[in-house]
Scaffold this active site. Sequence first.
Site, short mmCIF file in Angstrom:
data_model
loop_
_atom_site.label_atom_id
_atom_site.label_comp_id
_atom_site.label_asym_id
_atom_site.label_seq_id
_atom_site.Cartn_x
_atom_site.Cartn_y
_atom_site.Cartn_z
N HIS A 22 48.36 53.71 25.54
CA HIS A 22 47.22 53.03 24.92
C HIS A 22 46.33 52.45 26.01
O HIS A 22 46.80 51.93 27.02
CB HIS A 22 47.66 51.97 23.90
CG HIS A 22 48.43 50.84 24.46
ND1 HIS A 22 47.85 49.73 25.03
CD2 HIS A 22 49.76 50.63 24.54
CE1 HIS A 22 48.77 48.89 25.43
NE2 HIS A 22 49.94 49.42 25.15
N ASP A 30 31.26 68.54 29.24
CA ASP A 30 30.55 69.79 29.00
C ASP A 30 30.81 70.77 30.14
O ASP A 30 31.41 70.42 31.16
CB ASP A 30 29.06 69.54 28.76
CG ASP A 30 28.31 68.97 29.95
OD1 ASP A 30 28.63 69.31 31.11
OD2 ASP A 30 27.37 68.20 29.72
N ARG A 109 24.82 57.20 33.64
CA ARG A 109 25.41 58.42 34.18
C ARG A 109 26.44 58.16 35.29
O ARG A 109 27.57 58.67 35.25
CB ARG A 109 24.29 59.32 34.72
CG ARG A 109 24.78 60.57 35.38
CD ARG A 109 23.59 61.35 35.91
NE ARG A 109 24.01 62.43 36.77
CZ ARG A 109 23.22 63.08 37.58
NH1 ARG A 109 21.94 62.77 37.65
NH2 ARG A 109 23.67 64.05 38.33
N TYR A 131 23.94 66.00 27.55
CA TYR A 131 24.54 64.70 27.25
C TYR A 131 25.64 64.82 26.20
O TYR A 131 25.78 63.98 25.32
CB TYR A 131 23.47 63.69 26.82
CG TYR A 131 22.42 63.50 27.89
CD1 TYR A 131 22.70 62.77 29.04
CD2 TYR A 131 21.16 64.09 27.77
CE1 TYR A 131 21.75 62.62 30.04
CE2 TYR A 131 20.21 63.94 28.77
CZ TYR A 131 20.51 63.21 29.90
OH TYR A 131 19.57 63.06 30.90
N GLY A 132 26.43 65.87 26.31
CA GLY A 132 27.52 66.11 25.37
C GLY A 132 28.85 65.52 25.80
O GLY A 132 29.81 65.57 25.06
N ASN A 133 28.93 64.96 27.01
CA ASN A 133 30.18 64.39 27.51
C ASN A 133 30.58 63.17 26.71
O ASN A 133 29.72 62.37 26.31
CB ASN A 133 30.02 63.99 28.98
CG ASN A 133 29.52 65.14 29.83
OD1 ASN A 133 30.11 66.21 29.85
ND2 ASN A 133 28.41 64.93 30.52
#
Length: 147
Positions: A22, A30, A109, A131-133
């Site tokens: 946890h 990406d 970023r 910006y898919g990360n």
Amino acid sequence: MLIGIDPVISPELLDALFRMGHGDELILADAFFPGDSCNSRVIRADGIRIPALLDGILALMNLDYAVPHPVMMMQVMPGDTLDLGVEKSYQAVIDRHWPGTPPVERIERFAFYERTKKAFAVVMTGETVKYGNIILKKGVIPLDKKL
């Protein structure tokens, strides 16, 4: 193949999910992300889009409900554009598995890269959207969740 585990979950990814504790973070990156430059544990998921991986992962792992933002994405760079549909598609998967999860937090970023260095693992996907990360912070299994 195991029953009940989405085929997008490779043995290597399943092992990483099992070994995470946890508070550990998993990066779904990406296809253009500098994964090997940022972390020594890189898992390949070439050709698989992030919403499909999110669906498979969140069926096996819960998000940390003890932090304000268990899901993070990269902020848009000044002068660039953001496709809001990307986050919306991710949020739909998150809400299906873990309703009530706080909204995605956007982080700068280079701060994203720094978090990646400390993450448990980076999954390099076939995602090609800008910006898919996304960062997922693993939580403990709630007592009311049936195993």
